[in-house]
Write a protein that holds these residues in place. Sequence first.
Motif, PDB file in Angstrom:
ATOM      1  N   PRO A  84      18.378   1.985  -7.183  1.00 32.25           N
ATOM      2  CA  PRO A  84      18.674   0.467  -6.875  1.00 32.25           C
ATOM      3  C   PRO A  84      17.807  -0.459  -7.821  1.00 32.25           C
ATOM      4  CG  PRO A  84      16.980   1.711  -5.554  1.00 32.25           C
ATOM      5  CD  PRO A  84      17.424   2.754  -6.379  1.00 32.25           C
ATOM      6  N   TYR A  85      18.424  -1.539  -7.596  1.00 34.92           N
ATOM      7  CA  TYR A  85      17.859  -2.762  -8.425  1.00 34.92           C
ATOM      8  C   TYR A  85      16.544  -3.094  -8.082  1.00 34.92           C
ATOM      9  CZ  TYR A  85      22.658  -3.252 -10.859  1.00 34.92           C
ATOM     10  OH  TYR A  85      23.860  -2.896 -11.351  1.00 34.92           O
ATOM     11  N   PHE A  86      16.173  -2.885  -6.748  1.00 32.55           N
ATOM     12  CA  PHE A  86      14.845  -3.269  -6.305  1.00 32.55           C
ATOM     13  C   PHE A  86      13.864  -2.316  -6.917  1.00 32.55           C
ATOM     14  CE2 PHE A  86      17.472  -1.955  -2.525  1.00 32.55           C
ATOM     15  CZ  PHE A  86      16.779  -0.622  -2.146  1.00 32.55           C
ATOM     16  N   ASP A  87      12.656  -2.540  -6.919  1.00 30.28           N
ATOM     17  CA  ASP A  87      11.755  -1.903  -7.137  1.00 30.28           C
ATOM     18  C   ASP A  87      10.820  -1.066  -5.974  1.00 30.28           C
ATOM     19  OD1 ASP A  87      11.341  -2.589 -10.196  1.00 30.28           O
ATOM     20  OD2 ASP A  87      11.752  -4.430  -9.125  1.00 30.28           O
ATOM     21  N   ALA A  88      10.797  -1.701  -4.921  1.00 32.31           N
ATOM     22  CA  ALA A  88       9.849  -1.221  -3.867  1.00 32.31           C
ATOM     23  C   ALA A  88      10.528  -1.674  -2.666  1.00 32.31           C
ATOM     24  CB  ALA A  88       8.281  -1.397  -4.150  1.00 32.31           C
ATOM     25  N   THR A  89       9.980  -0.911  -1.429  1.00 31.50           N
ATOM     26  CA  THR A  89      10.502  -1.408  -0.057  1.00 31.50           C
ATOM     27  C   THR A  89       9.516  -1.007   0.822  1.00 31.50           C
ATOM     28  OG1 THR A  89      12.944  -1.174  -0.699  1.00 31.50           O
ATOM     29  CG2 THR A  89      12.325  -1.223   1.672  1.00 31.50           C
ATOM     30  N   TYR A  90       9.043  -1.846   1.591  1.00 26.31           N
ATOM     31  CA  TYR A  90       8.239  -1.756   2.821  1.00 26.31           C
ATOM     32  C   TYR A  90       8.834  -2.175   4.137  1.00 26.31           C
ATOM     33  CZ  TYR A  90       4.381  -1.770   5.886  1.00 26.31           C
ATOM     34  OH  TYR A  90       3.446  -1.342   7.037  1.00 26.31           O
ATOM     35  N   CYS A  91       8.982  -0.861   4.763  1.00 28.43           N
ATOM     36  CA  CYS A  91       9.350  -1.074   6.319  1.00 28.43           C
ATOM     37  C   CYS A  91       8.423  -1.037   7.334  1.00 28.43           C
ATOM     38  CB  CYS A  91      10.744  -0.175   6.417  1.00 28.43           C
ATOM     39  SG  CYS A  91      12.107  -0.451   5.154  1.00 28.43           S
ATOM     40  N   LEU A  92       8.596  -1.844   8.295  1.00 30.92           N
ATOM     41  CA  LEU A  92       7.415  -1.592   9.265  1.00 30.92           C
ATOM     42  C   LEU A  92       7.726  -0.513  10.428  1.00 30.92           C
ATOM     43  CD1 LEU A  92       4.893  -2.600  10.769  1.00 30.92           C
ATOM     44  CD2 LEU A  92       6.546  -4.074  12.320  1.00 30.92           C
ATOM     45  N   ASP A  93       9.061  -0.365  10.754  1.00 34.39           N
ATOM     46  CA  ASP A  93       9.442   0.619  11.703  1.00 34.39           C
ATOM     47  C   ASP A  93      10.818   1.044  11.818  1.00 34.39           C
ATOM     48  OD1 ASP A  93       8.624   2.388  13.930  1.00 34.39           O
ATOM     49  OD2 ASP A  93       8.613   0.964  15.359  1.00 34.39           O
ATOM     50  N   ARG A  94      10.841   2.053  12.340  1.00 34.60           N
ATOM     51  CA  ARG A  94      12.503   2.598  12.435  1.00 34.60           C
ATOM     52  C   ARG A  94      13.307   1.754  13.314  1.00 34.60           C
ATOM     53  NH1 ARG A  94      10.394   7.950  13.694  1.00 34.60           N
ATOM     54  NH2 ARG A  94       8.489   6.808  12.746  1.00 34.60           N
ATOM     55  N   TYR A  95      14.566   1.695  12.988  1.00 35.25           N
ATOM     56  CA  TYR A  95      15.283   0.687  13.841  1.00 35.25           C
ATOM     57  C   TYR A  95      15.426   1.298  15.211  1.00 35.25           C
ATOM     58  CZ  TYR A  95      19.597  -1.756  15.174  1.00 35.25           C
ATOM     59  OH  TYR A  95      20.657  -2.404  16.250  1.00 35.25           O
TER      60      TYR A  95
END
Length: 258
Positions: A75-86
């Motif tokens: 993907p074009y973004f470099d990193a992703t941080y997600c707090l929790d699952r949907y």
Amino acid sequence: MPIIQNTFQIIYSHVLPTACIVCQTFQGKQICAACLDYLANEQLSNYQCCRQCASLLNHCELTDQQCHECTQNPPYFDATYCLDRYEGRLQKSVHRLKYEGRLFYASGLALAWNTLALPNQKIDLTGYLLPVPLSQIKLCLRGFNQSWEIARKIDCGKCLQKNPHILMRHHHTHNQATETRASRQSMIKDVFFINPLYQKILEGQTIVVFDDVMTTGATLNEIARILKDNGVSRVINWVLLRTLHPKFRSKTSRANHV
Ligand SMILES: [Zn+2]
Ligand SMILES: [Zn+2]
């Protein structure tokens, strides 16, 4: 001043208790201590996730810390941080904010982020924090942008400037929630654009994009594409909730847990 402020908050929390946005118990904060504990134990960041898109990793992907999909189609973004699952405890709170217009929930969700996500984040980032925008029509209909309402209350350090006016969105009438991944990707193309007033300031910057929910990642990928086309050097996604691949939804593998 902080002493007076803290004293006032303590008195206020006893005189006017607040319902926890998760369990609805009345106490002093927007999320009670017990729910914060549950969230801390269950949060997605406790698991081995892809450093680029934050999906849960299979055993064979652990070495590179990158999922197969990101290896094959980066993907074009470099990193992703997600707090929790949907599918976790915060889903209802996001719905109440988004669909019932209960703005108080944005404070609770920001509190969850500040308590649970910040210790895992570098907040010495320099650049801009942008919420995923709504179109002007959607903004008029809903009255607020839920991502901005949360983002404006999160702590992100002094060098990351929050700005809801840089990234803009055209209006389109499809309902993304009912679309497949492939159709979402083609529909979302050229939906976003940079406000011409801010075009020159993006060159070489790090941009954090804040969203309430990440599903296929098509929206965030298209935003990252537009940002990089406008000279941004690094795009990091901060996301409150991420939908998981169906194989991970029922029970997360213990072997994957860190
Ligand atoms: Zn609670
Ligand atoms: Zn990935």
